[in-house]
Design an enzyme around this catalytic site. Structure first.
Site, PDB file in Angstrom:
ATOM      1  N   ILE A  29      -5.556  -2.591  12.204  1.00 26.34           N
ATOM      2  CA  ILE A  29      -4.172  -3.417  11.808  1.00 26.34           C
ATOM      3  C   ILE A  29      -3.456  -2.966  12.711  1.00 26.34           C
ATOM      4  O   ILE A  29      -3.052  -1.691  12.991  1.00 26.34           O
ATOM      5  CB  ILE A  29      -3.667  -2.784  10.448  1.00 26.34           C
ATOM      6  N   HIS A  72     -27.685 -17.391   9.222  1.00 24.09           N
ATOM      7  CA  HIS A  72     -27.722 -18.799   9.292  1.00 24.09           C
ATOM      8  C   HIS A  72     -28.736 -19.724   8.627  1.00 24.09           C
ATOM      9  O   HIS A  72     -28.800 -20.673   8.679  1.00 24.09           O
ATOM     10  CB  HIS A  72     -27.367 -18.862  10.756  1.00 24.09           C
ATOM     11  N   ASP A 119     -24.363 -21.538   5.908  1.00 24.11           N
ATOM     12  CA  ASP A 119     -23.746 -22.467   6.984  1.00 24.11           C
ATOM     13  C   ASP A 119     -22.262 -22.128   7.543  1.00 24.11           C
ATOM     14  O   ASP A 119     -21.758 -21.309   6.703  1.00 24.11           O
ATOM     15  CB  ASP A 119     -23.754 -23.841   6.530  1.00 24.11           C
ATOM     16  N   GLN A 146     -16.763   9.251   0.228  1.00 28.94           N
ATOM     17  CA  GLN A 146     -16.417   9.816   1.519  1.00 28.94           C
ATOM     18  C   GLN A 146     -16.821  11.310   1.552  1.00 28.94           C
ATOM     19  O   GLN A 146     -17.271  11.760   2.401  1.00 28.94           O
ATOM     20  CB  GLN A 146     -15.154   9.456   1.634  1.00 28.94           C
ATOM     21  N   GLY A 198     -11.350  -4.926  11.989  1.00 28.74           N
ATOM     22  CA  GLY A 198     -10.448  -4.416  13.029  1.00 28.74           C
ATOM     23  C   GLY A 198      -9.351  -3.548  12.727  1.00 28.74           C
ATOM     24  O   GLY A 198      -9.006  -3.599  11.591  1.00 28.74           O
ATOM     25  N   SER A 228      -6.605   4.255   0.689  1.00 30.87           N
ATOM     26  CA  SER A 228      -6.717   3.407   1.862  1.00 30.87           C
ATOM     27  C   SER A 228      -6.635   1.790   1.531  1.00 30.87           C
ATOM     28  O   SER A 228      -6.146   1.180   0.460  1.00 30.87           O
ATOM     29  CB  SER A 228      -7.744   3.635   2.794  1.00 30.87           C
ATOM     30  N   SER A 273     -10.776   1.757  11.513  1.00 32.78           N
ATOM     31  CA  SER A 273     -10.188   3.064  10.990  1.00 32.78           C
ATOM     32  C   SER A 273     -10.522   4.067  12.268  1.00 32.78           C
ATOM     33  O   SER A 273     -10.006   5.083  12.237  1.00 32.78           O
ATOM     34  CB  SER A 273     -10.852   3.581   9.750  1.00 32.78           C
ATOM     35  N   ARG A 276       0.776  -1.250  -0.133  1.00 35.48           N
ATOM     36  CA  ARG A 276      -0.172  -0.029  -0.079  1.00 35.48           C
ATOM     37  C   ARG A 276       0.808   1.256   0.136  1.00 35.48           C
ATOM     38  O   ARG A 276       0.432   2.213  -0.558  1.00 35.48           O
ATOM     39  CB  ARG A 276      -0.764  -0.033   1.197  1.00 35.48           C
ATOM     40  N   SER A 300     -17.532  -3.450   6.976  1.00 36.72           N
ATOM     41  CA  SER A 300     -17.637  -2.285   7.997  1.00 36.72           C
ATOM     42  C   SER A 300     -16.062  -2.074   8.415  1.00 36.72           C
ATOM     43  O   SER A 300     -15.808  -2.882   9.440  1.00 36.72           O
ATOM     44  CB  SER A 300     -18.580  -2.425   9.081  1.00 36.72           C
ATOM     45  N   ASN A 301     -15.379  -1.009   8.223  1.00 38.56           N
ATOM     46  CA  ASN A 301     -14.017  -0.833   8.621  1.00 38.56           C
ATOM     47  C   ASN A 301     -13.902   0.064   9.919  1.00 38.56           C
ATOM     48  O   ASN A 301     -13.922   1.172  10.188  1.00 38.56           O
ATOM     49  CB  ASN A 301     -13.362  -0.378   7.735  1.00 38.56           C
TER      50      ASN A 301
HETATM   51  N1  CAO Z   1      -6.340  -0.329  10.459  1.00 42.09           N
HETATM   52  C1  CAO Z   1      -5.405   0.792  10.312  1.00 42.09           C
HETATM   53  N2  CAO Z   1      -5.394   1.848   9.773  1.00 42.09           N
HETATM   54  C2  CAO Z   1      -6.463   1.986   9.189  1.00 42.09           C
HETATM   55  C3  CAO Z   1      -7.488   1.087   8.854  1.00 42.09           C
HETATM   56  C4  CAO Z   1      -7.353  -0.145   9.718  1.00 42.09           C
HETATM   57  N3  CAO Z   1      -8.516  -1.110   9.693  1.00 42.09           N
HETATM   58  N4  CAO Z   1      -8.655   1.442   8.219  1.00 42.09           N
HETATM   59  C5  CAO Z   1      -8.134   2.840   7.680  1.00 42.09           C
HETATM   60  N5  CAO Z   1      -6.881   2.917   8.262  1.00 42.09           N
HETATM   61  C6  CAO Z   1      -6.166   4.133   7.804  1.00 42.09           C
HETATM   62  C7  CAO Z   1      -6.173   4.411   6.322  1.00 42.09           C
HETATM   63  O1  CAO Z   1      -5.422   3.404   5.549  1.00 42.09           O
HETATM   64  C8  CAO Z   1      -6.027   5.897   6.353  1.00 42.09           C
HETATM   65  O2  CAO Z   1      -4.264   5.848   6.700  1.00 42.09           O
HETATM   66  P1  CAO Z   1      -3.642   7.069   5.749  1.00 42.09           P
HETATM   67  O3  CAO Z   1      -4.010   8.134   6.361  1.00 42.09           O
HETATM   68  O4  CAO Z   1      -2.056   6.779   6.288  1.00 42.09           O
HETATM   69  O5  CAO Z   1      -3.881   7.108   4.392  1.00 42.09           O
HETATM   70  C9  CAO Z   1      -6.621   6.148   7.601  1.00 42.09           C
HETATM   71  O6  CAO Z   1      -6.692   5.322   8.468  1.00 42.09           O
HETATM   72  C10 CAO Z   1      -7.828   7.118   7.454  1.00 42.09           C
HETATM   73  O7  CAO Z   1      -8.538   6.273   6.584  1.00 42.09           O
HETATM   74  P2  CAO Z   1     -10.255   6.554   6.294  1.00 42.09           P
HETATM   75  O8  CAO Z   1     -11.049   6.388   7.492  1.00 42.09           O
HETATM   76  O9  CAO Z   1     -10.247   7.874   5.760  1.00 42.09           O
HETATM   77  O10 CAO Z   1     -10.547   5.627   4.916  1.00 42.09           O
HETATM   78  P3  CAO Z   1     -10.686   4.108   4.928  1.00 42.09           P
HETATM   79  O11 CAO Z   1     -10.909   3.831   3.409  1.00 42.09           O
HETATM   80  O12 CAO Z   1     -10.080   3.017   5.471  1.00 42.09           O
HETATM   81  O13 CAO Z   1     -12.383   4.022   5.500  1.00 42.09           O
HETATM   82  C11 CAO Z   1     -14.522   4.469   5.829  1.00 42.09           C
HETATM   83  C12 CAO Z   1     -13.301   4.703   4.984  1.00 42.09           C
HETATM   84  C13 CAO Z   1     -15.802   5.078   5.224  1.00 42.09           C
HETATM   85  C14 CAO Z   1     -14.673   2.878   6.013  1.00 42.09           C
HETATM   86  C15 CAO Z   1     -14.024   4.962   7.449  1.00 42.09           C
HETATM   87  O14 CAO Z   1     -13.859   6.332   7.200  1.00 42.09           O
HETATM   88  C16 CAO Z   1     -15.369   4.967   8.004  1.00 42.09           C
HETATM   89  O15 CAO Z   1     -16.071   5.519   8.176  1.00 42.09           O
HETATM   90  N6  CAO Z   1     -15.391   3.902   9.124  1.00 42.09           N
HETATM   91  C17 CAO Z   1     -16.103   3.686  10.304  1.00 42.09           C
HETATM   92  C18 CAO Z   1     -16.983   2.644  10.038  1.00 42.09           C
HETATM   93  C19 CAO Z   1     -18.175   2.326  11.069  1.00 42.09           C
HETATM   94  O16 CAO Z   1     -18.524   3.350  11.679  1.00 42.09           O
HETATM   95  N7  CAO Z   1     -18.422   1.247  11.378  1.00 42.09           N
HETATM   96  C20 CAO Z   1     -19.232   0.839  12.392  1.00 42.09           C
HETATM   97  C21 CAO Z   1     -20.716   0.322  11.774  1.00 42.09           C
HETATM   98  S1  CAO Z   1     -21.851  -0.155  12.804  1.00 42.09           S
HETATM   99  O17 CAO Z   1     -22.148   1.092  13.603  1.00 42.09           O
END
Ligand code: CAO
Length: 497
Positions: free
Chosen positions: A441, A467, A471, A393, A439, A321, A418, A306, A414-415
């Protein structure tokens, strides 16, 4: 009855165009023309033929030429029956022109700007901010000149399909007593808040467009008793109200009591907008028997890869990202396990396996959780996915995600990493059948093949699947394949189409 100029404008106009085209157009034209001569329009029969946007209601006023038109909230599609008024751009007594922004509304799916279809004066706002406005019910009353409003209405009947571009082009225009005033809604709001008439302000933008600086300059000149526009002495103005943000109510003093003192006061807040959507969706999700599966993934190679790719995409103006890679790997794995990209029909008799991988991305926005999706991930490159995610975004942070982005998802990621955390228990977004939560990294010690300790970048994933049809073995095999792609990202090249 309202005109819409936002993300939903295209679909709304398309719907109107469909209704108005050909025979239907002629029939509507005749029906509405006939209806005009009947007082108290709105009978059952007419409701059947005339879309809300074409149903005027007239009240005769003292002048034969003036009428008060009830401007109704039109059907904005997607089954939306009510919206919350987020902000009024006009007040009672304001002069408005066609395509002027009237208000911003929030449905449980999208945020929409409602614009005027009439030139006239706002006589009544039917709701307060935060009020719930119903589709088909009056939004504002506008006093129009009868002859003009009839003409406008004919335009809409015969020419509504060509308005799509005009809506976009003219959304920011306002016509006042002979002089055309160009100003964005933000500028108009600023003027309104400071009780400034736009016609008194000289615009220095393109084609005389009024800019924020012009308003500021005008306010300053009024402070000095001179009009910036005419250069003439003006009468002293009422004190200029400070911007909204400065007008927050004074904090309630905390009563001084003997310990133990209450820390604060309970308060009630309505569930609305995105929260309302969450109540609905999550209540439906509760009916699904969730199966959970968790694993950890060594993304050390991906972390290094990356770094290189990020430099390249940044030169192309795109933030890169990990998500585009997670999303593409999911799509490649879905190719092998299509049942995870499906939905169950209403009677729970069939599984509908979806051809498109429309992968939803849970997004944390100022308005709350929302899940826009990237369409047809199966035919997009990782770079294209990054560009689309950037776009979503930007829309998300501006509160401008529309129905196109928010509907049609088939699988979700769902990330949460971040923000932080390792494991989560994601809740399936109906009618989908699977979701993954990613989760953070983390750099942690791990053993290599020779038993030596090395620094590894580890990430946890938590899957939830329906489910009833998925399965555990299928979920685990899918997860293994996704994990393989992420631990050996170059292998993805082999399966890219
Ligand atoms: N581990 C470590 N670093 C991470 C990461 C992870 N899992 N996910 C993102 N990062 C890093 C990115 O690589 C980026 O790093 P740089 O600034 O070095 O480029 C930084 O964190 C910011 O990333 P981002 O959040 O702007 O972008 P993304 O594409 O990784 O994620 C999005 C986009 C929309 C998924 C995120 O902004 C978001 O909203 N996450 C929350 C989701 C959420 O609320 N889930 C719960 C749902 S249930 O209620």
């Amino acid at each position: 009855m309202a005109t819409i100029s936002t993300r939903l404008v295209n679909s709304s106009i398309r719907k109107l165009r469909l209704v108005v085209c050909g025979v239907a157009k002629r029939r509507l034209y005749q029906t509405v023309s006939a209806a005009r001569h009947i007082s108290g329009i709105g009978g059952e029969n007419k409701q059947k033929f005339i879309p809300t946007a074409l149903q005027p209601r007239y009240f005769q006023t003292s002048s034969a030429l003036q009428e008060v038109v009830q401007f109704k909230l039109s059907d904005i599609g997607e089954g939306i029956r009510e919206v919350i008024i987020k902000e009024w751009y006009v007040s009672e007594g304001d002069k408005v022109s066609q395509f002027d922004s009237i208000c911003e509304v929030q449905s449980d799916k999208a945020s929409v700007t409602i614009t005027s279809r009439y030139d006239g004066i706002i006589k009544k706002l039917h709701y307060d901010v935060d009020g719930t406005a119903l589709v088909g019910e009056p939004l504002v009353d506008i006093e129009t000149e009868g002859a003009i409003s009839h003409k406008q209405e004919e335009d809409v009947e015969v020419d509504i399909s060509s308005k799509e571009q005009r809506l976009e082009d003219h959304a920011m225009q306002m016509t006042t007593s002979g002089r055309k005033v160009l100003a964005t809604p933000a500028v108009r709001r600023l003027a309104m808040e400071n009780k400034i008439h736009l016609k008194d302000v000289e615009g220095t933008g393109k084609d005389g467009r009024i800019l924020k600086e012009d308003i500021t300059r005008h306010i300053e000149s009024l402070d000095h008793g001179v009009s910036a526009f005419t250069g003439k002495q003006v009468a002293p103005q009422a004190p200029i109200s400070p911007p909204k943000a400065d007008r927050a109510p004074a904090p309630t003093p905390i009563p001084i009591l003997r310990a133990p003192a209450p820390v604060g006061k309970d308060y009630t807040q309505p569930i609305k907008g995105m929260q309302k959507a969450m109540v609905k969706t999550m209540s439906m999700a509760l009916k699904i028997p969730h199966f959970g599966y968790y694993d950890e993934i060594d993304v050390t190679t991906l972390v290094n890869l990356r770094k290189d790719l990020k430099k390249v995409t940044e030169k192309r103006g795109i933030k890169f990202s990990y998500m585009p890679v997670f999303i593409k790997a999911a799509s490649l794995a879905l190719n092998q396990f299509p049942v995870l990209n499906s939905s169950i029909d209403d009677k729970v008799e069939n599984v509908i396996v979806k051809a498109s991988h429309n992968i939803g991305v849970a997004m944390d926005t100022a308005d709350g959780l929302t899940v826009p999706n990237i369409k047809n991930v199966q035919s997009q490159s990782i770079f294209e996915l990054a560009a689309e995610l950037n776009r979503l975004q930007q829309l998300g942070s501006a509160g401008k995600l529309g129905t196109a982005e928010l509907t049609g998802g088939t699988f979700t990621l769902s990330n949460i990493g971040s923000i932080g955390g390792t494991y989560a228990r994601p809740v399936i977004l109906p009618p989908e059948v699977a979701i993954g939560a990613i989760g953070r990294i983390q750099a942690v010690p791990r053993f290599d093949r020779d038993g030596n300790v090395r620094k590894a970048h580890i990430m946890q994933v938590s899957w939830s699947a329906d489910h009833r049809i998925i399965d555990g073995a299928t979920m685990a095999r899918f997860s293994n394949l996704w994990k393989m792609y992420l631990e050996n990202p170059t292998t993805m090249i082999l399966d890219l189409k």
